[in-house]
Motif scaffolding. Structure first.
Motif, PDB file in Angstrom:
ATOM      1  N   VAL A  46       0.840  -1.205   0.000  1.00 49.59           N
ATOM      2  CA  VAL A  46       0.000   0.000   0.000  1.00 49.59           C
ATOM      3  C   VAL A  46       0.871   1.249   0.000  1.00 49.59           C
ATOM      4  O   VAL A  46       0.615   2.209  -0.745  1.00 49.59           O
ATOM      5  CB  VAL A  46      -0.935  -0.012   1.229  1.00 49.59           C
ATOM      6  CG1 VAL A  46      -1.685   1.313   1.342  1.00 49.59           C
ATOM      7  CG2 VAL A  46      -1.918  -1.176   1.137  1.00 49.59           C
ATOM      8  N   SER A  47       1.924   1.234   0.837  1.00 52.51           N
ATOM      9  CA  SER A  47       2.824   2.388   0.902  1.00 52.51           C
ATOM     10  C   SER A  47       3.522   2.598  -0.434  1.00 52.51           C
ATOM     11  O   SER A  47       3.684   3.737  -0.895  1.00 52.51           O
ATOM     12  CB  SER A  47       3.856   2.168   2.014  1.00 52.51           C
ATOM     13  OG  SER A  47       3.214   2.023   3.259  1.00 52.51           O
ATOM     14  N   ALA A  48       3.947   1.509  -1.073  1.00 52.22           N
ATOM     15  CA  ALA A  48       4.616   1.625  -2.371  1.00 52.22           C
ATOM     16  C   ALA A  48       3.671   2.209  -3.426  1.00 52.22           C
ATOM     17  O   ALA A  48       4.068   3.057  -4.233  1.00 52.22           O
ATOM     18  CB  ALA A  48       5.118   0.249  -2.813  1.00 52.22           C
ATOM     19  N   ALA A  49       2.400   1.773  -3.399  1.00 53.69           N
ATOM     20  CA  ALA A  49       1.427   2.291  -4.360  1.00 53.69           C
ATOM     21  C   ALA A  49       1.179   3.780  -4.132  1.00 53.69           C
ATOM     22  O   ALA A  49       1.100   4.569  -5.089  1.00 53.69           O
ATOM     23  CB  ALA A  49       0.124   1.510  -4.249  1.00 53.69           C
TER      24      ALA A  49
ATOM     25  N   LEU B  31       1.953   6.840  -6.710  1.00 56.57           N
ATOM     26  CA  LEU B  31       0.926   7.805  -7.087  1.00 56.57           C
ATOM     27  C   LEU B  31       1.396   9.224  -6.831  1.00 56.57           C
ATOM     28  O   LEU B  31       1.180  10.124  -7.652  1.00 56.57           O
ATOM     29  CB  LEU B  31      -0.356   7.519  -6.299  1.00 56.57           C
ATOM     30  CG  LEU B  31      -1.542   8.456  -6.570  1.00 56.57           C
ATOM     31  CD1 LEU B  31      -1.965   8.369  -8.029  1.00 56.57           C
ATOM     32  CD2 LEU B  31      -2.712   8.110  -5.649  1.00 56.57           C
ATOM     33  N   LEU B  32       2.093   9.448  -5.708  1.00 55.95           N
ATOM     34  CA  LEU B  32       2.605  10.776  -5.383  1.00 55.95           C
ATOM     35  C   LEU B  32       3.633  11.224  -6.414  1.00 55.95           C
ATOM     36  O   LEU B  32       3.646  12.388  -6.834  1.00 55.95           O
ATOM     37  CB  LEU B  32       3.216  10.746  -3.978  1.00 55.95           C
ATOM     38  CG  LEU B  32       3.787  12.065  -3.459  1.00 55.95           C
ATOM     39  CD1 LEU B  32       2.690  13.118  -3.384  1.00 55.95           C
ATOM     40  CD2 LEU B  32       4.433  11.862  -2.103  1.00 55.95           C
TER      41      LEU B  32
ATOM     42  N   SER C 181       3.349  14.427  -8.913  1.00 55.29           N
ATOM     43  CA  SER C 181       4.402  15.436  -8.926  1.00 55.29           C
ATOM     44  C   SER C 181       4.925  15.672 -10.343  1.00 55.29           C
ATOM     45  O   SER C 181       5.149  16.814 -10.765  1.00 55.29           O
ATOM     46  CB  SER C 181       5.547  15.002  -8.006  1.00 55.29           C
ATOM     47  OG  SER C 181       5.095  14.844  -6.685  1.00 55.29           O
ATOM     48  N   VAL C 182       5.115  14.585 -11.100  1.00 52.45           N
ATOM     49  CA  VAL C 182       5.580  14.707 -12.482  1.00 52.45           C
ATOM     50  C   VAL C 182       4.554  15.454 -13.325  1.00 52.45           C
ATOM     51  O   VAL C 182       4.899  16.322 -14.150  1.00 52.45           O
ATOM     52  CB  VAL C 182       5.870  13.306 -13.073  1.00 52.45           C
ATOM     53  CG1 VAL C 182       6.134  13.399 -14.568  1.00 52.45           C
ATOM     54  CG2 VAL C 182       7.055  12.680 -12.363  1.00 52.45           C
ATOM     55  N   PHE C 183       3.269  15.144 -13.142  1.00 50.84           N
ATOM     56  CA  PHE C 183       2.221  15.807 -13.903  1.00 50.84           C
ATOM     57  C   PHE C 183       2.207  17.309 -13.620  1.00 50.84           C
ATOM     58  O   PHE C 183       2.124  18.132 -14.538  1.00 50.84           O
ATOM     59  CB  PHE C 183       0.864  15.180 -13.561  1.00 50.84           C
ATOM     60  CG  PHE C 183      -0.303  15.876 -14.193  1.00 50.84           C
ATOM     61  CD1 PHE C 183      -0.633  15.640 -15.525  1.00 50.84           C
ATOM     62  CD2 PHE C 183      -1.063  16.786 -13.459  1.00 50.84           C
ATOM     63  CE1 PHE C 183      -1.694  16.298 -16.110  1.00 50.84           C
ATOM     64  CE2 PHE C 183      -2.127  17.441 -14.043  1.00 50.84           C
ATOM     65  CZ  PHE C 183      -2.448  17.202 -15.376  1.00 50.84           C
TER      66      PHE C 183
END
Length: 344
Positions: free
Chosen positions: A245-248, A252-253, A257-259
């Motif tokens: 869950v933490s990796a997902a 997502l973060l 950030s890239v977007f």
């Protein structure tokens, strides 16, 4: 089987009391502790709670040792919170074979109470022995005790008993609502039987013995709280769930950030493209028709290093010869200046 009788005469409490007793033994009632030569044994002596503060001692036909005494090869330790005292004898030799007594002075009539009368039999190859005389387990878990017997006891009754209440289990499986499951399996070829106790409780801690016929050997069972690794397993399960869950969430973060980064850079890229488009156009002369109200011009910046680029330049134009067009009032024309891309 025939029973035999023995008269015992001995003095207790400094010789003031003369005790004459009659003991009756049979193959079913003899309490014979078999110990290997040079080995050691611990014998529990349970007493009534009302004797907690009374004197206790270990008595033989030649000696008397009081509680809480520790010598090189003999220790007598009282456990009043559990209502028993233990006698540990070490480095046993043939001369130690004989009758012994666990004694409590009652302070009443009769003045003494003999609570255990073991007979120690020291042998090079004990009739009954155990692999471990002290076994530990966890609450809710199980323990296994292996007991060996000599060929003379191969056809004798095999039992697993508790000292405190003298309750015994025989070969087979016993399950009750008040006790753990006890299973005893006998292996004639190995001349041993195995005791398996499952569903342990804290109250199952204490002294037991395994026996074949009248020969027995004591075993101490310790049951502790729930197994530590279960808590570790719970933590591992939590890690197993939360790590993905933490990796997902981290992924997502990163994507967000890239977007945002690309979205914020887009106006600059559009501006750069506009500048590129304007830098490819060159106009040397400006012409206008009389009806044009405003003259627009694109002016190349021949000096890309000019610190004044990217700003609006105000230009003044005179009348163009041969043209009817005139500059606006004031002679000021606003023009867009685009930098000239430096040639490689």
């Amino acid at each position: 089987m025939a029973a035999h009788t023995k008269i015992k005469i001995f003095y207790i409490s400094f010789g003031f009391w003369l005790i004459i007793g009659v003991e009756s033994y049979s193959s079913q009632s003899n309490n014979v502790l078999t110990v290997q030569t040079g080995g050691s044994v611990t014998i529990p002596c349970h007493y009534d709670k009302k004797y907690t503060q009374q004197k206790k001692y270990w008595y033989s036909e030649t000696d008397r040792t009081y509680k809480n005494t520790s010598e090189e090869n003999l220790s007598v330790i009282d456990h009043p919170d559990q209502s028993f005292f233990t006698v540990t004898m070490r480095n046993l030799q043939n001369k130690h074979t004989g009758h012994y007594f666990c004694v409590v002075e009652t302070g009443e009539q009769p003045p003494i109470n003999i609570i255990n009368e073991p007979y120690l039999k020291i042998q090079s190859a004990p009739d009954v022995s155990v692999v471990n005389s002290s076994v530990s387990g966890h609450e809710g878990g199980d323990i296994s005790v292996q007991c060996f017997y000599s060929s003379d006891y191969q056809n004798k009754l095999k039992q697993w008993c508790r000292y405190k209440d003298q309750s015994c289990y025989t070969v087979g499986r016993t399950v009750t609502s008040q006790n753990p499951s006890v299973q005893i399996s006998d292996d004639d070829r190995e001349r041993s039987f195995t005791v398996l106790m499952t569903g342990l409780r804290l109250t199952d801690s204490g002294w037991y013995w395994c026996s074949a016929g009248e020969a027995l050997n004591p075993v101490h069972i310790t049951v502790t709280g729930e197994e530590p690794h279960k808590e570790k397993d719970t933590n591992n399960e939590l890690l197993t769930v939360w790590l993905p869950v933490s990796a997902a969430l981290l992924l997502l973060l990163i994507l967000i950030s890239v977007f945002i980064w690309r979205w914020r850079r887009r106006p600059k890229q559009d501006e750069y493209q506009i500048r590129e488009m304007y830098s490819s156009t060159t106009i040397d002369k400006i012409y206008s028709k009389p009806e044009d109200p405003v003259i627009y011009s694109n002016i190349n910046d021949d000096n890309p290093n000019d610190p004044n680029k990217d700003i609006i330049t105000y230009s003044t134009f005179d009348h163009v010869p041969g043209s009817e067009a005139k500059p606006p009032a004031g002679g000021t024309i606003y023009s867009i200046v685009a930098p000239q891309q430096q040639q490689q």
